[in-house]
Design a protein around this motif. Sequence first.
Motif, PDB file in Angstrom:
ATOM      1  N   ARG A 129      -2.993  -0.099  12.321  1.00 37.14           N
ATOM      2  CA  ARG A 129      -4.068  -0.607  11.650  1.00 37.14           C
ATOM      3  C   ARG A 129      -3.952  -2.082  11.077  1.00 37.14           C
ATOM      4  N   GLY A 130      -2.849  -2.747  11.164  1.00 34.50           N
ATOM      5  CA  GLY A 130      -2.837  -4.117  10.618  1.00 34.50           C
ATOM      6  C   GLY A 130      -1.680  -4.512   9.529  1.00 34.50           C
ATOM      7  N   ALA A 131      -0.891  -3.416   9.209  1.00 31.09           N
ATOM      8  CA  ALA A 131       0.167  -3.753   8.210  1.00 31.09           C
ATOM      9  C   ALA A 131       0.994  -4.384   8.848  1.00 31.09           C
ATOM     10  N   ASP A 132       1.796  -5.248   8.261  1.00 25.29           N
ATOM     11  CA  ASP A 132       3.140  -6.374   8.840  1.00 25.29           C
ATOM     12  C   ASP A 132       4.390  -5.413   8.899  1.00 25.29           C
ATOM     13  N   VAL A 158       0.959  -1.162   0.194  1.00 27.63           N
ATOM     14  CA  VAL A 158      -0.042  -0.085  -0.011  1.00 27.63           C
ATOM     15  C   VAL A 158       0.819   1.261   0.007  1.00 27.63           C
ATOM     16  N   CYS A 159       0.837   2.115  -0.940  1.00 27.45           N
ATOM     17  CA  CYS A 159       1.507   3.487  -1.034  1.00 27.45           C
ATOM     18  C   CYS A 159       0.716   4.600  -0.235  1.00 27.45           C
ATOM     19  N   MET A 160       1.447   5.026   0.678  1.00 29.30           N
ATOM     20  CA  MET A 160       0.665   6.055   1.494  1.00 29.30           C
ATOM     21  C   MET A 160       1.532   7.315   1.318  1.00 29.30           C
ATOM     22  N   LYS A 161       0.568   8.442   1.201  1.00 24.50           N
ATOM     23  CA  LYS A 161       0.983   9.837   1.167  1.00 24.50           C
ATOM     24  C   LYS A 161       0.755  10.667   2.023  1.00 24.50           C
ATOM     25  N   TRP A 162       1.807  11.511   2.693  1.00 21.01           N
ATOM     26  CA  TRP A 162       1.977  12.242   3.533  1.00 21.01           C
ATOM     27  C   TRP A 162       1.579  13.722   3.397  1.00 21.01           C
ATOM     28  N   VAL A 163       0.368  14.234   3.467  1.00 23.72           N
ATOM     29  CA  VAL A 163       0.115  15.750   2.828  1.00 23.72           C
ATOM     30  C   VAL A 163      -0.110  16.674   4.129  1.00 23.72           C
ATOM     31  N   PRO A 164       0.080  17.904   3.536  1.00 26.70           N
ATOM     32  CA  PRO A 164      -0.276  18.931   4.646  1.00 26.70           C
ATOM     33  C   PRO A 164      -1.588  19.152   4.876  1.00 26.70           C
ATOM     34  N   ASP A 165      -2.073  19.373   5.946  1.00 24.14           N
ATOM     35  CA  ASP A 165      -3.208  19.689   6.315  1.00 24.14           C
ATOM     36  C   ASP A 165      -3.779  21.137   6.021  1.00 24.14           C
ATOM     37  N   THR A 166      -4.468  21.428   5.074  1.00 22.53           N
ATOM     38  CA  THR A 166      -4.663  22.789   4.793  1.00 22.53           C
ATOM     39  C   THR A 166      -6.075  23.302   5.352  1.00 22.53           C
ATOM     40  N   SER A 167      -6.849  22.459   5.918  1.00 21.34           N
ATOM     41  CA  SER A 167      -8.283  22.845   6.083  1.00 21.34           C
ATOM     42  C   SER A 167      -8.620  23.951   6.787  1.00 21.34           C
ATOM     43  N   ILE A 200      -5.269   1.292   3.014  1.00 21.37           N
ATOM     44  CA  ILE A 200      -4.631   0.491   3.884  1.00 21.37           C
ATOM     45  C   ILE A 200      -5.708  -0.288   4.598  1.00 21.37           C
ATOM     46  N   GLU A 201      -6.896   0.271   5.075  1.00 20.46           N
ATOM     47  CA  GLU A 201      -8.041  -0.662   5.406  1.00 20.46           C
ATOM     48  C   GLU A 201      -8.277  -1.724   4.480  1.00 20.46           C
ATOM     49  N   GLU A 202      -8.287  -1.344   3.467  1.00 12.47           N
ATOM     50  CA  GLU A 202      -8.979  -2.547   2.432  1.00 12.47           C
ATOM     51  C   GLU A 202      -7.900  -3.671   2.306  1.00 12.47           C
ATOM     52  N   ALA A 203      -6.550  -3.224   2.440  1.00 13.32           N
ATOM     53  CA  ALA A 203      -5.370  -4.160   2.500  1.00 13.32           C
ATOM     54  C   ALA A 203      -5.617  -4.995   3.458  1.00 13.32           C
ATOM     55  N   VAL A 204      -5.643  -4.558   4.856  1.00 20.15           N
ATOM     56  CA  VAL A 204      -5.850  -5.312   5.805  1.00 20.15           C
ATOM     57  C   VAL A 204      -6.916  -6.215   6.021  1.00 20.15           C
ATOM     58  N   GLN A 205      -8.175  -5.664   5.438  1.00 24.17           N
ATOM     59  CA  GLN A 205      -9.287  -6.688   5.470  1.00 24.17           C
ATOM     60  C   GLN A 205      -9.014  -7.484   4.590  1.00 24.17           C
ATOM     61  N   LEU A 206      -8.544  -7.506   3.362  1.00 21.70           N
ATOM     62  CA  LEU A 206      -7.989  -8.550   2.387  1.00 21.70           C
ATOM     63  C   LEU A 206      -7.280  -9.418   3.113  1.00 21.70           C
ATOM     64  N   LYS A 207      -6.077  -9.074   3.695  1.00 23.62           N
ATOM     65  CA  LYS A 207      -5.241  -9.971   4.638  1.00 23.62           C
ATOM     66  C   LYS A 207      -6.076 -10.980   5.320  1.00 23.62           C
ATOM     67  N   GLY A 261      -4.940 -14.190   4.184  1.00 22.23           N
ATOM     68  CA  GLY A 261      -3.857 -14.333   4.524  1.00 22.23           C
ATOM     69  C   GLY A 261      -2.946 -13.637   3.954  1.00 22.23           C
ATOM     70  N   GLY A 262      -1.700 -13.741   4.200  1.00 27.04           N
ATOM     71  CA  GLY A 262      -0.458 -13.104   3.288  1.00 27.04           C
ATOM     72  C   GLY A 262      -0.102 -11.836   4.277  1.00 27.04           C
ATOM     73  N   LYS A 263       0.522 -10.813   3.559  1.00 27.10           N
ATOM     74  CA  LYS A 263       1.296  -9.866   4.195  1.00 27.10           C
ATOM     75  C   LYS A 263       1.115  -8.561   3.653  1.00 27.10           C
ATOM     76  N   VAL A 264       0.861  -7.332   4.530  1.00 25.93           N
ATOM     77  CA  VAL A 264       0.695  -6.027   4.060  1.00 25.93           C
ATOM     78  C   VAL A 264       2.012  -5.368   4.264  1.00 25.93           C
ATOM     79  N   THR A 265       2.405  -4.614   3.159  1.00 29.42           N
ATOM     80  CA  THR A 265       3.450  -3.702   3.440  1.00 29.42           C
ATOM     81  C   THR A 265       3.026  -2.427   3.039  1.00 29.42           C
ATOM     82  N   VAL A 266       3.372  -1.345   3.802  1.00 28.99           N
ATOM     83  CA  VAL A 266       3.332   0.079   3.640  1.00 28.99           C
ATOM     84  C   VAL A 266       4.381   0.648   3.406  1.00 28.99           C
ATOM     85  N   VAL A 267       4.400   1.627   2.423  1.00 33.60           N
ATOM     86  CA  VAL A 267       5.350   2.388   1.995  1.00 33.60           C
ATOM     87  C   VAL A 267       4.935   3.926   1.796  1.00 33.60           C
ATOM     88  N   GLY A 268       5.863   4.843   1.961  1.00 34.52           N
ATOM     89  CA  GLY A 268       5.724   6.191   1.746  1.00 34.52           C
ATOM     90  C   GLY A 268       6.865   6.959   1.488  1.00 34.52           C
TER      91      GLY A 268
END
Lengths: 678, 263
Positions: free
Chosen positions: B78-81, B5-14, B44-51, B55-62
């Motif tokens: 959240r459940g990533a490995d 799962v590719c994760m982006k770190w974004v500024p909160d401009t709200s 990431i939630e979808e990935a963890v629910q699929l796992k 079964g299998g492994k969830v890797t997150v990267v940013g």
Amino acid sequence: MTMFEPASVPIAGIPAPVLSFIILVTAVCFFAYVMYRRIDLLRKALPDPRFYELGKRALLAVKYGFGQWRQPRYLGAGILHILLFAGFMILSLRSLTLIGRGFSPDFHLPLLTGAVGFGYDVLKDYVVLMVLIVCVVCIVRRAVFKPARYDHPGGGGHGSEAYIILGLVSALMVTDMIFDGSALKLNGAEGHAGLLPAATLASAFMPESGSPSLPYLHVGGYWVHILVFFGLLNYLPVSKHFHVITAIPNVFFANLDKGTIKPVRHGVKDWMELEECGIGRFEQFTWKHVLDFYSCADCGRCSDNCPAATVGRALSPRMISIKARDYAYTHHPVLWSPPNNGDVQFTGDVITEDEIWACTTCGACEEECPILIQYIDKIVDMRRYLVDQGAVPQSLQKPLQQIKKKGNAYGGNKAKRAAWTKDLEGIEVRQLAEGDAADYLFFVDSCGSFDPRIQEITKALARILHRGSVDFGILGNDETDSGNEIRRLGEEGLFEQVAEKNIEAFRARKFREIVAFDPHAFNAIRNDYPEKFPIVHASQLIAKLLRSGKLHLSGEHVKNRLVTYHDPCYLGRHNGIYEDPRFVLNQIPGIQMREMSRSYSRSFCCSGGGLLLWYENEQEKERMGEVRARMAAEIGAQVIVTACPFCLINLEDAVKTTGNEGKMEVIDLVELIDRSLT
Amino acid sequence: MDIIVCMKWVPDTSEADLVIDKEGKDIKKDDLDHDMNDWDRFAIEEAVQLKEKLGGKVTVVGVAPEDAEEMLRECLARGADEAFLLWDDAFEGSDGFAVARILVSFIKARPWDLVLTGTLADDDCGGQMGGMLGAMLGVPSATLVSAISVEDGKITFNRELEGGLYEHMEMDLPAVLSVATGLNEPRFVSIRAVRKVASVEIPTLGLGELGLDESLVGVQGSRVQIEQLTMPPEGEGAEMIGGKPEEAAAKLAEILKEKGGIG
């Protein structure tokens, strides 16, 4: 005494004392075993140290147990209960005497002999008649008038048990009357008739003296009485009438710390290290929780007062007790082994998530319970479990995350916490830096800092303090959300973080007292924070300023309008502050006040403060605020004054949605005083 | 199934007052809070629910500087490995294309069946990452994905179209899917949940570890160059419609009709 006393008449060839012995031993053994099983479950539950302040606890037992203090809150039912309870207390001696009469015809309890004994017999006879009448009234009330609070709309009730118990108690009274009534005839002692109304009444239905059926009535009445008595005794711990035995202990061990929430786990140093936290399984309840379950009499007063139940949310507090007790009795049965649990999850299946999140923690249920059963702690413990599992309603996740990130649920920029001070004309609000001192530390909280409507209260209080020459300051950017709702939503870790930040900020400054206008912040700092700081609610400080003549008011704003005061849950019920706001209001010249049908400790929650402002409930048919606005309309109120910013927001909305816009004003006490300053 | 799962770190401009920086090519981000891209929260939630199902492994990267470790740790809660931060000073100024290159060099170095991303990012709303990753990895890709299920090496899902329509699709794995928001209900992450994964190491991989050349990343490796960033011109201001509710509603409807909001 007749020659046909039960102790001297063998039954089926068995001497009466032998039969008495067999019945006594069998009944007591069975009762003892059931009690052993019930106590065994208490022993297996989690710890909760409640063996302190025993004097205070004894007073609770006297006031709420023997004194039945809360019963008259429901006047009719309360009087009936008080009469029944008094009857039980008085007739317990009679029951012991009668058990003894199975062994010896002239058995008397010590001290109950001679004139005293006769006096007691007379008293008891009146009481028997009274209890019988009360039972009949209760049966008719339930069967014919059907008070709504005895209903179980979602099913799962035990209403039929009430009839069984009322029937058994009536049978006890009737058999006692037959026993004594027949004795009157057998003895020819009808001269006492005037003193013994119950016995006399029964004897009126009996054949004349000398009839051969009289001894049968006398002895038969006795044995039926004894069997019903022991049947009743054994029925108590397997029915909702266990409260007859557990209520007084339950009151004795009641919660002494109002306004706060129990620790995650008693006797654990670092709850963060626990395998599971909160209550997900029944085994995670404390023994006091279980005693609460045992004690619930299913009277329905909690649910009758519960705002969540009123508007159609999934919650009915008593069903938590009833469902948990049913679960306990099924899974820790008196006899045989428990059924296989399968995949049933206590939290989630037995008590559903909808029920758990529906609660506003307003405390109306706890305030009403005659035997001081607690609900909020249990609900929060179940929420702690759900939070730990990540199962938090979507509508609450965002505000919780915002607090974690920014220290406020509004997503407001941390650096702008004190931005409201710039809007105040001619008043410089000091932002206390570390080491600074002021008489009063004004704790604004997130709502007062970021919600544009609530900022108006913030500014109003600043103006009042300024006018009253109070030396005060704020924490500014060093302030964090008070955390009252965070804790009550079960996110203990986040609560600890915000509490710690605020405590650090308090420690670094010198002040006499903290003042807050939001009762939730007031409650958290006063009751939840691990380190205590003196704090007053704005209404208390304003009352003080008025008493010392530092503020003067005009009646212009409320002139010719009827005003009512809405007690906020966290000011009233949770902290007992009812009179200060009313005192302040009554200082407004010419003010006309009227109380709503539900006021003081029976105030009706507007749907909750803090984060609950974000919570969306799908089941409710109307808003709690709307119900409340209609209560105000009923008494013709044109101004609703409250002392809580969330009540203000909820009620302002409700006034609009109930078609009362323009007819009714909602205003915070602080705002009203600010506008009435002269 | 192994999911990255590719994760982006974004500024909160709200709630922030946005200021354009000196060069005029970006906003000033120093004072802004950063957070997980909201779309990626669903990925990431979808990935963890699929796992949890398969079964299998969830890797997150940013691809983000050190601060973003907070986001990756939350993913672990959240459940990533496992989690990896891809950062090197040379990555600064990368556009979507360069970031895709960096991610691809990470993804290629390990076994995987499915890559999940959010369809958009809250900051620049490029919406290009999923497609670029698919192309660079040589696998099928789709955007605005919901209702994912996996069977016999194939993945089926719905794609959101205009007008409330969905198209139902099936793809061979491996594949890259960019998810829509609302395809699941992301779980809550408590302080305790994060504390539980506090000791999990999150390695940072730079140019060397990823086998990338400096010329392929950062401003040099980017295909989009920002010339200038400006604030939108201030409008005329809002029009407040007064009067009774019925009159106000009628007036509003009129304006909407007139100015093209509704037919």
